[in-house]
Design a protein around this motif. Structure first.
Motif, PDB file in Angstrom:
ATOM      1  N   THR A   9       3.567   5.769  -5.384  1.00  0.00           N
ATOM      2  CA  THR A   9       3.378   5.459  -7.093  1.00  0.00           C
ATOM      3  C   THR A   9       2.461   6.598  -7.550  1.00  0.00           C
ATOM      4  O   THR A   9       2.652   7.327  -8.297  1.00  0.00           O
ATOM      5  CB  THR A   9       3.169   4.297  -7.558  1.00  0.00           C
ATOM      6  OG1 THR A   9       4.550   3.368  -7.169  1.00  0.00           O
ATOM      7  CG2 THR A   9       3.337   4.401  -8.944  1.00  0.00           C
ATOM      8  N   LYS A  10       1.279   6.348  -6.678  1.00  0.00           N
ATOM      9  CA  LYS A  10       0.051   7.415  -7.202  1.00  0.00           C
ATOM     10  C   LYS A  10       0.571   8.850  -6.724  1.00  0.00           C
ATOM     11  O   LYS A  10       0.074   9.830  -7.646  1.00  0.00           O
ATOM     12  CB  LYS A  10      -1.272   7.019  -6.463  1.00  0.00           C
ATOM     13  CG  LYS A  10      -1.713   5.889  -7.058  1.00  0.00           C
ATOM     14  CD  LYS A  10      -2.872   5.294  -6.340  1.00  0.00           C
ATOM     15  CE  LYS A  10      -3.542   3.932  -6.892  1.00  0.00           C
ATOM     16  NZ  LYS A  10      -4.684   3.415  -6.045  1.00  0.00           N
ATOM     17  N   ALA A  11       1.142   9.079  -5.842  1.00  0.00           N
ATOM     18  CA  ALA A  11       1.604  10.561  -5.359  1.00  0.00           C
ATOM     19  C   ALA A  11       2.533  11.120  -6.250  1.00  0.00           C
ATOM     20  O   ALA A  11       2.556  11.912  -6.951  1.00  0.00           O
ATOM     21  CB  ALA A  11       2.151  10.413  -4.063  1.00  0.00           C
ATOM     22  N   GLU A  12       3.503  10.110  -6.835  1.00  0.00           N
ATOM     23  CA  GLU A  12       4.395  10.582  -7.781  1.00  0.00           C
ATOM     24  C   GLU A  12       3.545  10.831  -9.005  1.00  0.00           C
ATOM     25  O   GLU A  12       3.993  12.028  -9.906  1.00  0.00           O
ATOM     26  CB  GLU A  12       5.508   9.539  -8.245  1.00  0.00           C
ATOM     27  CG  GLU A  12       6.555   9.541  -7.108  1.00  0.00           C
ATOM     28  CD  GLU A  12       7.443   8.342  -7.237  1.00  0.00           C
ATOM     29  OE1 GLU A  12       7.299   7.351  -8.189  1.00  0.00           O
ATOM     30  OE2 GLU A  12       8.433   8.089  -6.303  1.00  0.00           O
ATOM     31  N   ARG A  13       2.650  10.117  -9.572  1.00  0.00           N
ATOM     32  CA  ARG A  13       2.121  10.470 -10.928  1.00  0.00           C
ATOM     33  C   ARG A  13       1.232  11.786 -10.685  1.00  0.00           C
ATOM     34  O   ARG A  13       1.036  12.613 -11.468  1.00  0.00           O
ATOM     35  CB  ARG A  13       0.829   9.321 -10.851  1.00  0.00           C
ATOM     36  CG  ARG A  13       1.315   8.030 -11.688  1.00  0.00           C
ATOM     37  CD  ARG A  13       0.477   7.148 -12.369  1.00  0.00           C
ATOM     38  NE  ARG A  13       0.838   6.006 -11.855  1.00  0.00           N
ATOM     39  CZ  ARG A  13       0.001   5.084 -11.603  1.00  0.00           C
ATOM     40  NH1 ARG A  13      -1.247   5.043 -11.206  1.00  0.00           N
ATOM     41  NH2 ARG A  13       0.421   3.906 -11.056  1.00  0.00           N
ATOM     42  N   ILE A  14       0.513  11.981  -9.406  1.00  0.00           N
ATOM     43  CA  ILE A  14      -0.294  13.106  -9.229  1.00  0.00           C
ATOM     44  C   ILE A  14       0.829  14.268  -9.237  1.00  0.00           C
ATOM     45  O   ILE A  14       0.465  15.417 -10.141  1.00  0.00           O
ATOM     46  CB  ILE A  14      -0.906  13.054  -7.927  1.00  0.00           C
ATOM     47  CG1 ILE A  14      -2.076  12.078  -7.957  1.00  0.00           C
ATOM     48  CG2 ILE A  14      -1.583  14.442  -7.516  1.00  0.00           C
ATOM     49  CD1 ILE A  14      -2.722  11.872  -6.621  1.00  0.00           C
ATOM     50  N   TRP A  16       0.849  -1.372   0.262  1.00  0.00           N
ATOM     51  CA  TRP A  16       0.137   0.188  -0.044  1.00  0.00           C
ATOM     52  C   TRP A  16       0.924   1.307   0.005  1.00  0.00           C
ATOM     53  O   TRP A  16       0.589   2.237  -0.767  1.00  0.00           O
ATOM     54  CB  TRP A  16      -1.017  -0.118   1.160  1.00  0.00           C
ATOM     55  CG  TRP A  16      -2.192  -0.965   1.128  1.00  0.00           C
ATOM     56  CD1 TRP A  16      -2.562  -1.726   0.125  1.00  0.00           C
ATOM     57  CD2 TRP A  16      -3.161  -1.269   2.298  1.00  0.00           C
ATOM     58  NE1 TRP A  16      -3.576  -2.579   0.274  1.00  0.00           N
ATOM     59  CE2 TRP A  16      -3.848  -2.356   1.628  1.00  0.00           C
ATOM     60  CE3 TRP A  16      -2.975  -1.150   3.378  1.00  0.00           C
ATOM     61  CZ2 TRP A  16      -4.951  -3.048   2.258  1.00  0.00           C
ATOM     62  CZ3 TRP A  16      -3.879  -1.617   4.391  1.00  0.00           C
ATOM     63  CH2 TRP A  16      -5.023  -2.693   3.627  1.00  0.00           C
ATOM     64  N   ASP A  50       2.311   1.479  -3.287  1.00  0.00           N
ATOM     65  CA  ASP A  50       1.188   2.103  -4.495  1.00  0.00           C
ATOM     66  C   ASP A  50       1.189   3.506  -4.082  1.00  0.00           C
ATOM     67  O   ASP A  50       0.686   4.311  -5.063  1.00  0.00           O
ATOM     68  CB  ASP A  50      -0.154   1.144  -3.972  1.00  0.00           C
ATOM     69  CG  ASP A  50       0.036  -0.205  -4.763  1.00  0.00           C
ATOM     70  OD1 ASP A  50       1.029  -0.380  -5.319  1.00  0.00           O
ATOM     71  OD2 ASP A  50      -0.767  -0.883  -4.263  1.00  0.00           O
ATOM     72  N   ALA A  51       0.830   3.974  -2.848  1.00  0.00           N
ATOM     73  CA  ALA A  51       0.487   5.396  -2.603  1.00  0.00           C
ATOM     74  C   ALA A  51       1.701   6.324  -2.998  1.00  0.00           C
ATOM     75  O   ALA A  51       1.440   7.550  -3.497  1.00  0.00           O
ATOM     76  CB  ALA A  51       0.249   5.416  -1.009  1.00  0.00           C
TER      77      ALA A  51
END
Length: 145
Positions: free
Chosen positions: A68-73, A62, A65-66
């Motif tokens: 990775t998502k934060a980097e994408r955002i 998690w 994943d968080a």
């Protein structure tokens, strides 16, 4: 284990008023029960350890994943801010160009009048020079004839 048996014999005697010996069948049940409790505790500890490992693995996944998502955002936000900055710079450049163009137009209007006057004066000077040349030519012709 011997201390537990001694304590159990004393407790039975104190609570129930019955004397129990070390070879009494009731103590066999106590030994079996104690063994089952130990085995159960070990099994529960093993299950808890496995559950803890699974939770740690989930937490790590998690977290990744968080991240990775934060980097994408963050990347999307950075790209959007770059686009916005580029648009603002382009608009600023257009406004600056319009402002400079307006000032140049004003300056040209201010200079246009004196330039027209200078052209008129130069045209009059050329006409006066031509007239002077013609007069000089006539005077020279009259002096020669």
């Amino acid at each position: 284990m011997t201390d537990q048996v001694e304590e159990l014999i004393k407790e039975i005697a104190a609570k129930h008023g019955i004397a129990v010996s070390r070879d009494d069948p009731i103590l066999i049940l106590q030994t079996i029960n104690a063994r089952l409790m130990q085995d159960s505790a070990k099994a529960q500890q093993a299950m808890l350890d496995q559950y803890k490992e699974e939770l740690e693995a989930l937490a790590l996944r998690w977290g990744n994943d968080a991240k990775t998502k934060a980097e994408r955002i963050l990347n999307v936000s950075l790209a959007a801010s770059k686009d916005a900055a580029a648009k603002l710079m382009q608009e600023g450049a257009k406004e600056a160009a319009a402002s400079v163009r307006g000032e140049i137009d004003v300056a040209l209007r201010r200079v246009a009048g004196p330039v027209r006057d200078a052209r008129r004066i130069s045209a009059l000077n050329v006409a006066a020079s031509c007239i002077t040349c013609i007069a000089a030519a006539i005077a020279l012709w009259a002096a020669v004839h």
